[in-house]
Design a protein around this motif. Sequence first.
Motif, PDB file in Angstrom:
ATOM      1  N   MET A   1      33.110  34.989  35.396  1.00 17.12           N
ATOM      2  CA  MET A   1      33.717  35.901  36.067  1.00 17.12           C
ATOM      3  C   MET A   1      33.105  36.721  37.020  1.00 17.12           C
ATOM      4  O   MET A   1      33.894  37.142  37.953  1.00 17.12           O
ATOM      5  CB  MET A   1      34.379  36.783  35.150  1.00 17.12           C
ATOM      6  CG  MET A   1      35.776  36.487  34.350  1.00 17.12           C
ATOM      7  SD  MET A   1      36.659  38.040  33.548  1.00 17.12           S
ATOM      8  CE  MET A   1      37.568  37.135  32.410  1.00 17.12           C
ATOM      9  N   LEU A   2      31.922  36.760  36.922  1.00 17.82           N
ATOM     10  CA  LEU A   2      31.035  37.457  37.923  1.00 17.82           C
ATOM     11  C   LEU A   2      30.916  36.760  39.182  1.00 17.82           C
ATOM     12  O   LEU A   2      31.029  37.160  40.280  1.00 17.82           O
ATOM     13  CB  LEU A   2      29.676  37.790  37.443  1.00 17.82           C
ATOM     14  CG  LEU A   2      29.813  38.937  36.319  1.00 17.82           C
ATOM     15  CD1 LEU A   2      28.371  39.028  35.672  1.00 17.82           C
ATOM     16  CD2 LEU A   2      30.312  40.480  36.610  1.00 17.82           C
ATOM     17  N   ALA A   3      30.759  35.383  38.956  1.00 13.46           N
ATOM     18  CA  ALA A   3      30.839  34.501  40.135  1.00 13.46           C
ATOM     19  C   ALA A   3      31.961  34.328  40.821  1.00 13.46           C
ATOM     20  O   ALA A   3      32.149  34.218  41.878  1.00 13.46           O
ATOM     21  CB  ALA A   3      30.251  32.949  39.832  1.00 13.46           C
ATOM     22  N   PHE A   7      32.630  35.429  44.741  1.00 11.32           N
ATOM     23  CA  PHE A   7      33.377  34.332  45.608  1.00 11.32           C
ATOM     24  C   PHE A   7      34.705  34.973  46.344  1.00 11.32           C
ATOM     25  O   PHE A   7      34.831  35.204  47.639  1.00 11.32           O
ATOM     26  CB  PHE A   7      33.744  32.978  45.030  1.00 11.32           C
ATOM     27  CG  PHE A   7      34.578  32.364  45.796  1.00 11.32           C
ATOM     28  CD1 PHE A   7      33.930  31.418  46.970  1.00 11.32           C
ATOM     29  CD2 PHE A   7      35.841  32.116  45.730  1.00 11.32           C
ATOM     30  CE1 PHE A   7      34.617  30.701  47.612  1.00 11.32           C
ATOM     31  CE2 PHE A   7      36.577  31.164  46.312  1.00 11.32           C
ATOM     32  CZ  PHE A   7      36.012  30.417  47.468  1.00 11.32           C
ATOM     33  N   MET A   8      35.519  35.553  45.340  1.00 13.25           N
ATOM     34  CA  MET A   8      36.606  36.278  46.025  1.00 13.25           C
ATOM     35  C   MET A   8      36.387  37.310  46.994  1.00 13.25           C
ATOM     36  O   MET A   8      37.060  37.361  48.294  1.00 13.25           O
ATOM     37  CB  MET A   8      37.396  36.788  44.691  1.00 13.25           C
ATOM     38  CG  MET A   8      38.275  35.745  44.118  1.00 13.25           C
ATOM     39  SD  MET A   8      39.342  36.514  42.562  1.00 13.25           S
ATOM     40  CE  MET A   8      40.363  37.627  43.499  1.00 13.25           C
ATOM     41  N   ALA A   9      35.371  38.120  46.752  1.00 13.51           N
ATOM     42  CA  ALA A   9      35.231  39.227  47.596  1.00 13.51           C
ATOM     43  C   ALA A   9      34.759  38.717  48.950  1.00 13.51           C
ATOM     44  O   ALA A   9      35.054  39.107  49.955  1.00 13.51           O
ATOM     45  CB  ALA A   9      34.270  40.206  47.026  1.00 13.51           C
ATOM     46  N   PHE A  10      33.756  37.898  48.890  1.00  9.45           N
ATOM     47  CA  PHE A  10      33.148  37.076  50.043  1.00  9.45           C
ATOM     48  C   PHE A  10      34.017  36.446  50.851  1.00  9.45           C
ATOM     49  O   PHE A  10      34.385  36.847  52.010  1.00  9.45           O
ATOM     50  CB  PHE A  10      32.105  36.142  49.720  1.00  9.45           C
ATOM     51  CG  PHE A  10      31.417  35.484  50.644  1.00  9.45           C
ATOM     52  CD1 PHE A  10      30.522  36.219  51.700  1.00  9.45           C
ATOM     53  CD2 PHE A  10      31.664  34.117  50.973  1.00  9.45           C
ATOM     54  CE1 PHE A  10      30.086  35.435  52.632  1.00  9.45           C
ATOM     55  CE2 PHE A  10      31.475  33.521  52.094  1.00  9.45           C
ATOM     56  CZ  PHE A  10      30.463  34.085  53.079  1.00  9.45           C
ATOM     57  N   GLU A  11      35.004  35.689  50.085  1.00 10.45           N
ATOM     58  CA  GLU A  11      36.031  34.890  50.976  1.00 10.45           C
ATOM     59  C   GLU A  11      37.024  35.686  51.783  1.00 10.45           C
ATOM     60  O   GLU A  11      37.125  35.540  52.770  1.00 10.45           O
ATOM     61  CB  GLU A  11      36.630  33.851  50.001  1.00 10.45           C
ATOM     62  CG  GLU A  11      37.687  33.229  50.589  1.00 10.45           C
ATOM     63  CD  GLU A  11      38.479  32.501  49.531  1.00 10.45           C
ATOM     64  OE1 GLU A  11      39.309  31.528  50.071  1.00 10.45           O
ATOM     65  OE2 GLU A  11      38.503  32.927  48.372  1.00 10.45           O
ATOM     66  N   ASN A  40      42.958  41.556  47.177  1.00  6.38           N
ATOM     67  CA  ASN A  40      42.080  40.379  46.540  1.00  6.38           C
ATOM     68  C   ASN A  40      40.651  41.084  46.132  1.00  6.38           C
ATOM     69  O   ASN A  40      40.060  40.666  45.572  1.00  6.38           O
ATOM     70  CB  ASN A  40      42.012  39.221  47.198  1.00  6.38           C
ATOM     71  CG  ASN A  40      43.125  38.436  46.877  1.00  6.38           C
ATOM     72  OD1 ASN A  40      43.144  37.664  45.863  1.00  6.38           O
ATOM     73  ND2 ASN A  40      44.482  38.308  47.736  1.00  6.38           N
ATOM     74  N   VAL A  41      40.065  41.903  47.292  1.00  9.53           N
ATOM     75  CA  VAL A  41      39.064  42.616  46.965  1.00  9.53           C
ATOM     76  C   VAL A  41      39.096  43.496  45.897  1.00  9.53           C
ATOM     77  O   VAL A  41      38.117  43.608  45.056  1.00  9.53           O
ATOM     78  CB  VAL A  41      38.604  43.101  48.215  1.00  9.53           C
ATOM     79  CG1 VAL A  41      37.408  44.259  48.026  1.00  9.53           C
ATOM     80  CG2 VAL A  41      38.085  42.301  49.436  1.00  9.53           C
ATOM     81  N   VAL A  42      40.246  44.358  45.548  1.00  8.58           N
ATOM     82  CA  VAL A  42      40.636  44.975  44.496  1.00  8.58           C
ATOM     83  C   VAL A  42      40.276  44.097  43.243  1.00  8.58           C
ATOM     84  O   VAL A  42      39.792  44.568  42.023  1.00  8.58           O
ATOM     85  CB  VAL A  42      41.662  45.945  44.591  1.00  8.58           C
ATOM     86  CG1 VAL A  42      42.088  46.563  43.184  1.00  8.58           C
ATOM     87  CG2 VAL A  42      41.695  47.034  45.498  1.00  8.58           C
ATOM     88  N   PHE A  43      41.141  43.137  43.021  1.00  8.71           N
ATOM     89  CA  PHE A  43      41.120  42.053  42.119  1.00  8.71           C
ATOM     90  C   PHE A  43      39.533  41.594  41.825  1.00  8.71           C
ATOM     91  O   PHE A  43      39.448  41.502  40.637  1.00  8.71           O
ATOM     92  CB  PHE A  43      41.922  40.821  42.226  1.00  8.71           C
ATOM     93  CG  PHE A  43      43.604  41.272  42.301  1.00  8.71           C
ATOM     94  CD1 PHE A  43      43.929  42.272  41.593  1.00  8.71           C
ATOM     95  CD2 PHE A  43      44.444  40.588  43.156  1.00  8.71           C
ATOM     96  CE1 PHE A  43      45.614  42.595  41.639  1.00  8.71           C
ATOM     97  CE2 PHE A  43      45.733  40.935  43.319  1.00  8.71           C
ATOM     98  CZ  PHE A  43      46.259  41.948  42.467  1.00  8.71           C
ATOM     99  N   ALA A  44      38.853  41.314  42.581  1.00  9.00           N
ATOM    100  CA  ALA A  44      37.484  41.019  42.522  1.00  9.00           C
ATOM    101  C   ALA A  44      36.662  42.140  41.911  1.00  9.00           C
ATOM    102  O   ALA A  44      35.969  41.778  40.963  1.00  9.00           O
ATOM    103  CB  ALA A  44      37.080  40.526  43.983  1.00  9.00           C
ATOM    104  N   ALA A  45      37.031  43.228  42.333  1.00  6.29           N
ATOM    105  CA  ALA A  45      36.151  44.553  41.804  1.00  6.29           C
ATOM    106  C   ALA A  45      36.492  44.543  40.064  1.00  6.29           C
ATOM    107  O   ALA A  45      35.706  44.828  39.213  1.00  6.29           O
ATOM    108  CB  ALA A  45      36.486  45.757  42.426  1.00  6.29           C
TER     109      ALA A  45
END
Length: 59
Positions: A1-3, A7-11, A40-45
């Motif tokens: 999940m961390l990876a 990835f989501m945040a970077f993308e 998506n950055v919020v979902f990544a967090a």
Amino acid sequence: MLALAAFMAFEWIMLANNLGSGPRRATAFYVVHYVLAAANVVFAAILAWIGWKAWKRSS
């Protein structure tokens, strides 16, 4: 999940940064894509938080 969270945040951050380059588009295009990137950055967090808690619990 961390990876996946990383990835989501970077993308999505890179997508938001690259929206300005290229042909000019309608304002709605930019609004929609910036909203998607922010969501998506919020979902990544959230995924990072869940992954971190799971990782700590398993140790």
